[in-house]
Design a protein around this motif. Structure first.
Motif, PDB file in Angstrom:
ATOM      1  N   ILE A   1      26.012  31.465  30.610  1.00 16.21           N
ATOM      2  CA  ILE A   1      26.049  30.444  31.613  1.00 16.21           C
ATOM      3  C   ILE A   1      26.623  29.160  31.033  1.00 16.21           C
ATOM      4  O   ILE A   1      27.286  28.277  32.045  1.00 16.21           O
ATOM      5  CB  ILE A   1      24.483  30.186  31.867  1.00 16.21           C
ATOM      6  N   ASN A   2      26.844  28.765  30.053  1.00 14.54           N
ATOM      7  CA  ASN A   2      27.280  27.318  29.384  1.00 14.54           C
ATOM      8  C   ASN A   2      28.881  27.653  29.204  1.00 14.54           C
ATOM      9  O   ASN A   2      29.321  26.687  28.726  1.00 14.54           O
ATOM     10  CB  ASN A   2      26.405  27.146  28.242  1.00 14.54           C
ATOM     11  N   SER A   3      29.540  28.593  29.357  1.00  9.47           N
ATOM     12  CA  SER A   3      30.742  28.949  29.021  1.00  9.47           C
ATOM     13  C   SER A   3      31.488  28.569  30.397  1.00  9.47           C
ATOM     14  O   SER A   3      31.917  29.035  31.073  1.00  9.47           O
ATOM     15  CB  SER A   3      31.140  30.386  28.709  1.00  9.47           C
ATOM     16  N   GLN A   4      31.950  27.142  30.217  1.00 12.48           N
ATOM     17  CA  GLN A   4      32.356  26.501  31.447  1.00 12.48           C
ATOM     18  C   GLN A   4      34.022  26.275  31.259  1.00 12.48           C
ATOM     19  O   GLN A   4      34.556  25.251  31.172  1.00 12.48           O
ATOM     20  CB  GLN A   4      31.846  25.121  31.552  1.00 12.48           C
ATOM     21  N   THR A   5      34.657  27.610  31.267  1.00 14.46           N
ATOM     22  CA  THR A   5      36.239  27.490  31.063  1.00 14.46           C
ATOM     23  C   THR A   5      36.862  28.026  32.540  1.00 14.46           C
ATOM     24  O   THR A   5      36.104  28.607  33.416  1.00 14.46           O
ATOM     25  CB  THR A   5      36.788  28.351  29.840  1.00 14.46           C
ATOM     26  N   PRO A   6      37.808  27.814  33.022  1.00 17.48           N
ATOM     27  CA  PRO A   6      38.381  28.106  34.054  1.00 17.48           C
ATOM     28  C   PRO A   6      38.606  29.620  34.304  1.00 17.48           C
ATOM     29  O   PRO A   6      38.441  30.210  35.546  1.00 17.48           O
ATOM     30  CB  PRO A   6      39.945  27.491  34.034  1.00 17.48           C
ATOM     31  N   ASN A   7      38.692  30.201  33.204  1.00 21.51           N
ATOM     32  CA  ASN A   7      38.642  31.772  33.435  1.00 21.51           C
ATOM     33  C   ASN A   7      37.471  32.647  33.161  1.00 21.51           C
ATOM     34  O   ASN A   7      37.650  33.686  33.057  1.00 21.51           O
ATOM     35  CB  ASN A   7      39.965  32.252  32.413  1.00 21.51           C
ATOM     36  N   SER A   8      36.401  31.827  32.979  1.00 24.16           N
ATOM     37  CA  SER A   8      35.124  32.356  32.553  1.00 24.16           C
ATOM     38  C   SER A   8      34.503  33.110  33.878  1.00 24.16           C
ATOM     39  O   SER A   8      34.773  32.866  35.011  1.00 24.16           O
ATOM     40  CB  SER A   8      34.264  31.215  32.067  1.00 24.16           C
ATOM     41  N   GLU A   9      33.838  34.245  33.418  1.00 22.94           N
ATOM     42  CA  GLU A   9      33.279  35.055  34.455  1.00 22.94           C
ATOM     43  C   GLU A   9      32.139  34.332  34.985  1.00 22.94           C
ATOM     44  O   GLU A   9      31.108  33.473  34.382  1.00 22.94           O
ATOM     45  CB  GLU A   9      32.507  36.232  33.739  1.00 22.94           C
ATOM     46  N   ARG A  10      32.035  34.307  36.632  1.00 22.13           N
ATOM     47  CA  ARG A  10      31.015  33.454  37.181  1.00 22.13           C
ATOM     48  C   ARG A  10      29.884  34.163  37.699  1.00 22.13           C
ATOM     49  O   ARG A  10      28.776  33.793  38.233  1.00 22.13           O
ATOM     50  CB  ARG A  10      31.739  32.815  38.368  1.00 22.13           C
ATOM     51  N   LEU A  11      29.838  35.520  37.525  1.00 25.50           N
ATOM     52  CA  LEU A  11      28.856  36.337  38.026  1.00 25.50           C
ATOM     53  C   LEU A  11      28.497  37.439  36.960  1.00 25.50           C
ATOM     54  O   LEU A  11      29.500  38.195  36.296  1.00 25.50           O
ATOM     55  CB  LEU A  11      29.042  37.039  39.469  1.00 25.50           C
TER      56      LEU A  11
END
Length: 301
Positions: A22-32
């Motif tokens: 949840i707290n991995s806020q990078t452009p390519n991070s998984e959103r689901l």
């Protein structure tokens, strides 16, 4: 108010993994993140715990749970999206103003037949530019497999993730049914966890033992507690049902008989078993429900 919560000190490794995601806020991070698990493995409790934790610290958190006992929700797959829209409108005035302008005079959105795509595009995606929130926005969709018309919702979740802000995180729980397995695989924005993954299941037996002790240690001796732990295996639902029967039985059942019923079956020592009739994962749940029902009906005065 959430009824389902993890017992403190349990599911630590799994909850930490979800929190990190949840707290991995990078452009390519998984959103689901999809959490697959069979019935009784505790995936819904984990999902509700995540929702409670982020809501408790003031983060915008949306929780929607499909439930077969509530038929009105099962044929309206867009409800998780409209729930998110309403929660966003409550927290973000600029989003609310833009949404109101869209709804005003739009009879299709107000009174027409809604679809997931229509709701997503007109009520959510078009107004995301008006969303000014720092930090994660957590969306929890529990028991997706129980939604009867889920195809359109699954399509939105898999095909339109890239249209969502990078700080939105969607946690979905479901049984591993074929259409869902196929839909959520091979997508760079989707991460899949399973309740039977080695890293996830490593702590389960200890967690179940803690749960059972917290519920019945005032009622049972240690030997009987260990019997319940052994029979529960990795099924939290088995533990919950057995503990409830031990603590709150129908009138006339002595403690020794209650333990015998949940761990065995009839007075003569034979077990009510579905061996060979269902898959091993579900056998434990079928057996405990069968044991209790068999005892209740066969031992009626």
């Amino acid at each position: 108010e959430l009824k389902k919560r993890c017992l403190p000190g349990t599911r630590v490794r799994l909850l930490d993994a979800i929190n990190t995601w949840i707290n991995s806020q990078t452009p390519n991070s998984e959103r689901l993140l999809v959490l697959f698990g069979q019935a009784g493995t505790g995936k819904s409790t984990v999902a509700h715990e995540v929702a409670w934790r982020y809501g408790h610290i003031g983060r915008l958190t949306t929780l929607f749970a499909f439930d077969r006992s509530d038929r009105s929700k099962l044929s309206e797959p867009y409800l998780p999206i409209t729930t998110l829209v309403l929660d966003l409108a409550d927290r973000c005035p600029s989003f609310k103003r833009a949404l109101s302008e869209t709804l005003e005079g739009n009879t299709v959105l107000q009174k027409g037949v809604l679809t997931c795509d229509t709701v997503f595009v007109n009520m959510l995606a078009h107004h995301l530019k008006n969303l000014h929130m720092i930090g994660p926005i957590v969306v929890v969709i529990d028991a997706l497999d129980e939604c009867e018309l889920r195809e359109s919702l699954v399509s939105v979740l898999t095909e339109k993730l890239h249209e969502l802000p990078e700080n939105i995180r969607i946690l979905v729980t479901a049984r591993p049914e074929q259409d869902l397995e196929e839909a959520f695989q091979s997508n760079a924005l989707i991460h899949v966890l399973r309740m039977d993954d080695p890293d996830v299941i490593a702590d389960v037996k200890g967690d179940i033992a803690s749960y059972i002790r917290s519920k019945v240690e005032k009622h049972l001796e240690e030997t009987d507690i260990l019997k319940l732990v052994e029979n529960a295996g990795t099924l939290f639902q088995w533990a919950a049902v057995s503990c409830e029967f031990v603590r709150n039985p129908p009138p006339g059942y002595k403690l020794e008989r209650r333990v015998e019923i949940v761990t065995g079956g009839s007075k003569n020592g034979t077990k009510t078993s579905v061996e060979g009739q269902v898959d091993p994962v579900h056998k434990g749940l079928y057996n405990i429900y069968g044991n209790i029902l068999h005892a209740l009906f066969s031992e009626l005065p």
